[in-house]
Scaffold this motif. Structure first.
Motif, short mmCIF file in Angstrom:
data_model
loop_
_atom_site.label_atom_id
_atom_site.label_comp_id
_atom_site.label_asym_id
_atom_site.label_seq_id
_atom_site.Cartn_x
_atom_site.Cartn_y
_atom_site.Cartn_z
N GLU A 259 0.83 -1.20 0.00
CA GLU A 259 0.00 0.00 0.00
C GLU A 259 0.87 1.26 0.00
OE1 GLU A 259 -3.51 2.15 -0.11
OE2 GLU A 259 -3.16 -0.01 -0.36
N ALA A 260 1.96 1.23 0.78
CA ALA A 260 2.86 2.38 0.80
C ALA A 260 3.50 2.57 -0.58
CB ALA A 260 3.92 2.19 1.87
N ALA A 261 3.90 1.44 -1.20
CA ALA A 261 4.49 1.56 -2.54
C ALA A 261 3.47 2.07 -3.55
CB ALA A 261 5.04 0.19 -2.97
N ARG A 262 2.23 1.60 -3.43
CA ARG A 262 1.19 2.08 -4.35
C ARG A 262 0.93 3.57 -4.14
NH1 ARG A 262 -4.38 2.80 -4.82
NH2 ARG A 262 -4.60 2.61 -2.57
N ALA A 263 0.87 3.98 -2.87
CA ALA A 263 0.64 5.41 -2.60
C ALA A 263 1.79 6.26 -3.14
CB ALA A 263 0.47 5.63 -1.09
N GLU A 264 3.02 5.74 -2.97
CA GLU A 264 4.17 6.49 -3.50
C GLU A 264 4.11 6.55 -5.02
OE1 GLU A 264 9.08 6.30 -3.41
OE2 GLU A 264 7.87 4.80 -2.34
N LEU A 265 3.73 5.43 -5.65
CA LEU A 265 3.61 5.42 -7.11
C LEU A 265 2.52 6.37 -7.58
CD1 LEU A 265 4.49 4.17 -9.79
CD2 LEU A 265 2.82 2.35 -9.40
N MET A 266 1.38 6.37 -6.87
CA MET A 266 0.30 7.28 -7.24
C MET A 266 0.73 8.73 -7.07
SD MET A 266 -2.17 5.44 -8.35
CE MET A 266 -3.41 6.71 -8.41
N GLN A 267 1.48 9.01 -6.00
CA GLN A 267 1.96 10.37 -5.79
C GLN A 267 2.92 10.78 -6.91
OE1 GLN A 267 0.89 12.54 -3.34
NE2 GLN A 267 1.98 13.97 -4.66
N ARG A 268 3.79 9.86 -7.32
CA ARG A 268 4.69 10.17 -8.42
C ARG A 268 3.91 10.39 -9.71
NH1 ARG A 268 9.15 5.63 -8.72
NH2 ARG A 268 9.64 6.87 -10.58
N LEU A 269 2.85 9.57 -9.90
CA LEU A 269 2.02 9.73 -11.10
C LEU A 269 1.34 11.10 -11.10
CD1 LEU A 269 0.72 8.57 -13.64
CD2 LEU A 269 -1.05 7.56 -12.17
N VAL A 270 0.80 11.48 -9.93
CA VAL A 270 0.16 12.81 -9.84
C VAL A 270 1.18 13.91 -10.09
CG1 VAL A 270 -0.95 14.40 -8.24
CG2 VAL A 270 -1.68 12.01 -8.32
N THR A 271 2.37 13.73 -9.54
CA THR A 271 3.42 14.75 -9.76
C THR A 271 3.80 14.84 -11.23
OG1 THR A 271 4.29 14.33 -7.54
CG2 THR A 271 5.74 15.45 -9.09
N VAL A 272 3.93 13.67 -11.87
CA VAL A 272 4.26 13.67 -13.30
C VAL A 272 3.14 14.32 -14.10
CG1 VAL A 272 4.63 12.17 -15.29
CG2 VAL A 272 5.81 11.70 -13.15
N GLN A 273 1.88 14.01 -13.75
CA GLN A 273 0.76 14.63 -14.46
C GLN A 273 0.77 16.14 -14.29
OE1 GLN A 273 -2.64 12.62 -12.80
NE2 GLN A 273 -2.60 10.98 -14.34
N GLU A 274 1.08 16.58 -13.07
CA GLU A 274 1.12 18.03 -12.83
C GLU A 274 2.24 18.69 -13.62
OE1 GLU A 274 -0.85 20.98 -11.84
OE2 GLU A 274 -1.45 19.18 -10.73
N GLU A 275 3.39 18.02 -13.64
CA GLU A 275 4.50 18.56 -14.43
C GLU A 275 4.16 18.58 -15.92
OE1 GLU A 275 7.74 16.08 -13.41
OE2 GLU A 275 8.11 17.01 -11.46
N GLU A 276 3.45 17.53 -16.35
CA GLU A 276 3.06 17.50 -17.76
C GLU A 276 2.07 18.61 -18.08
OE1 GLU A 276 3.59 15.86 -21.51
OE2 GLU A 276 4.59 15.37 -19.62
N ARG A 277 1.16 18.88 -17.16
CA ARG A 277 0.22 19.98 -17.37
C ARG A 277 0.96 21.32 -17.48
NH1 ARG A 277 -5.38 19.68 -14.01
NH2 ARG A 277 -6.15 17.67 -14.76
N GLN A 278 1.92 21.51 -16.60
CA GLN A 278 2.68 22.77 -16.64
C GLN A 278 3.45 22.90 -17.95
OE1 GLN A 278 2.26 25.07 -14.28
NE2 GLN A 278 0.89 23.65 -13.21
N ALA A 279 4.01 21.75 -18.40
CA ALA A 279 4.75 21.79 -19.66
C ALA A 279 3.82 22.11 -20.84
CB ALA A 279 5.46 20.46 -19.88
N ILE A 280 2.63 21.49 -20.82
CA ILE A 280 1.66 21.77 -21.90
C ILE A 280 1.23 23.23 -21.85
CG2 ILE A 280 -0.65 21.24 -22.72
CD1 ILE A 280 -0.22 18.37 -21.81
N ALA A 281 1.02 23.73 -20.63
CA ALA A 281 0.62 25.14 -20.50
C ALA A 281 1.69 26.07 -21.05
CB ALA A 281 0.31 25.46 -19.04
#
Length: 446
Positions: A227-249
């Protein structure tokens, strides 16, 4: 059926079989004892009569002698035994042992055992000076025999019933105590989803349950790590998505925005350079400028949705107020938007603030685009007592359908749940009668 009840039922069946066997054996032993007593009585009577004076002339052709005294026979015969004494040519004389008639057997029981009790009489010869002068035939008195058997069967049956009841009770208590760890193990398994606060199972005296408990603890540890690994992976995914949004913007602003600006300047130049007799050319240039203005407005809206405010600088509360203000400016005569903030949102982690901002942005978009609300209430409450959490709630009166919204194919709710999963939060959708209530809860202290 529970294990104690299952084992108790089986033990009851075994106890009833043992009880039946014990009663049958007691009845058989009692009747065998009566047969032995009948044989003993016959032997005693025969021996005593053989020593009685005046029997020397007794024989098949002798004249009837004086009748012997009954006292010796009555003194030697056992209680409940009857005997027929045959001396020479005398008529048989029947004597019975003294039985007081107490503890008489019920009629049904007496009828059941009477036949067996009287089936095999014991015959003993009366021998005087190596010459047989008569015989004694002894048998248990049917009524007395049935009473004797009934007394022993009742005693043995009562004792067996008492032992059976005591055994069942002790078995129930012992098995209930023995399987008690199963309940603790089940409750421990039910708490596997709360791995943060779960305590390991205690050690048990039974080796089998102790091994199961250790296996459950190992499973819980592996689940917590996963569960901790999944939460960390989800957090990294959210971070990557946010970075991708900023790059697209940035790409939209830098490339597409510049292209729109250049196209607008070219359209303005065409309008200014058009000859006086080419009004159609100037009209086309103005049409291009109008289209470019619409595209610039759409670009600003897209950039507003993609770009994330500087939450470290402005804070979540000001960012949410800005978000609501932007929607009010776009809607003008649309539904009334209300924002209510309770608690201090200033010192929350940036990841939590960013996710709450995105969740509020998505919920507002869903409420405005997929419903027709007249009022929308956005509330953010942070609690500092007990479980420290921040709760974001959006209520609207747009007559939305909760089941349809929850089962929709859009990616908005999927993204919300992904963000909350990364933070260890939860999300619920409920109907209010007039609309939908969406509630996101995030822990602020782990």
């Amino acid at each position: 059926m529970s294990l104690p009840a299952h084992l108790g039922l089986r033990l009851l069946v075994v106890a009833l079989l043992c009880l039946t066997g014990a009663v049958a054996w007691t009845g058989f032993a009692a009747q065998a004892s009566l047969q032995r007593e009948a044989a003993t009585s016959a032997e005693r009577i025969a021996a005593q009569l053989a020593r009685q004076p005046g029997l020397g002339s007794a024989g098949p052709v002798a004249m009837p002698a004086a009748p012997p005294q009954p006292a010796p026979a009555l003194l030697t015969i056992l209680p409940g035994i009857c005997a027929d004494i045959q001396l020479g040519v005398e008529l048989p004389r029947r004597v019975c042992g003294d039985w007081d008639g107490l503890d008489a057997a019920p009629a049904w029981f007496r009828e059941a055992v009477t036949g067996d009790a009287a089936a095999a009489p014991t015959i003993r010869a009366i021998v005087f000076r190596e010459r047989t002068i008569g015989s004694v035939t002894a048998w248990p008195d049917p009524i007395a025999a049935a009473a004797r058997v009934w007394q022993r069967v009742r005693l043995a049956g009562g004792l067996a019933l008492a032992l059976t009841a005591a055994t069942l009770l002790l078995n129930w208590l012992a098995v209930t105590r023995l399987v008690a760890p199963a309940g603790q193990i089940v409750r421990g398994l039910a708490r596997l989803d709360a791995a943060r606060t779960r305590s390991p199972l205690p050690r048990f005296a039974a080796a089998e349950f102790d091994r199961i408990a250790r296996a459950c603890d190992d499973l819980a540890d592996r689940l917590a790590r996963a569960e901790a690994a999944r939460a960390e992976l989800m957090q990294r995914l959210v971070t990557v998505q946010e970075e991708e949004r900023q790059a697209i913007a940035r790409d939209l602003h830098d490339a597409f925005g510049q292209c729109l600006a250049a196209a607008g300047a070219r359209a303005a130049a065409i309008e200014l350079a058009a000859p006086d007799d080419r009004e159609d050319l100037r009209a086309d240039a103005r049409g291009i400028e109008a289209v470019l203005a619409t595209m610039r407005e759409s670009l600003r809206g897209a950039l507003a949705r993609l770009e994330l405010p500087d939450l470290a600088e402005t804070g979540l509360e000001d960012a949410l107020r800005g978000l609501v203000a932007d929607w009010r400016a776009q809607l003008r005569s649309g539904p009334a938007l209300h924002l209510d903030v309770a608690g201090d949102l200033a010192d929350m982690p940036v990841t939590v603030s960013a996710s709450l901002y995105r969740i509020a942005q998505e919920l507002l978009t869903n409420a405005l685009r997929h419903g027709r609300p007249s009022r929308i209430f956005l509330r953010v409450v942070r609690t500092e007592t007990g479980t420290r959490t921040v709760t974001l709630t959006l209520d609207d009166d747009g007559k939305g359908d909760v089941s349809r919204t929850a089962s929709g194919t859009g990616r908005g709710l999927v993204g919300i749940r992904a963000r909350l999963a990364a933070l260890g939060g939860s999300f619920t959708l409920t109907g209010t009668g007039s609309g939908i209530r969406a509630c996101a809860t995030v822990p602020t202290a782990v």
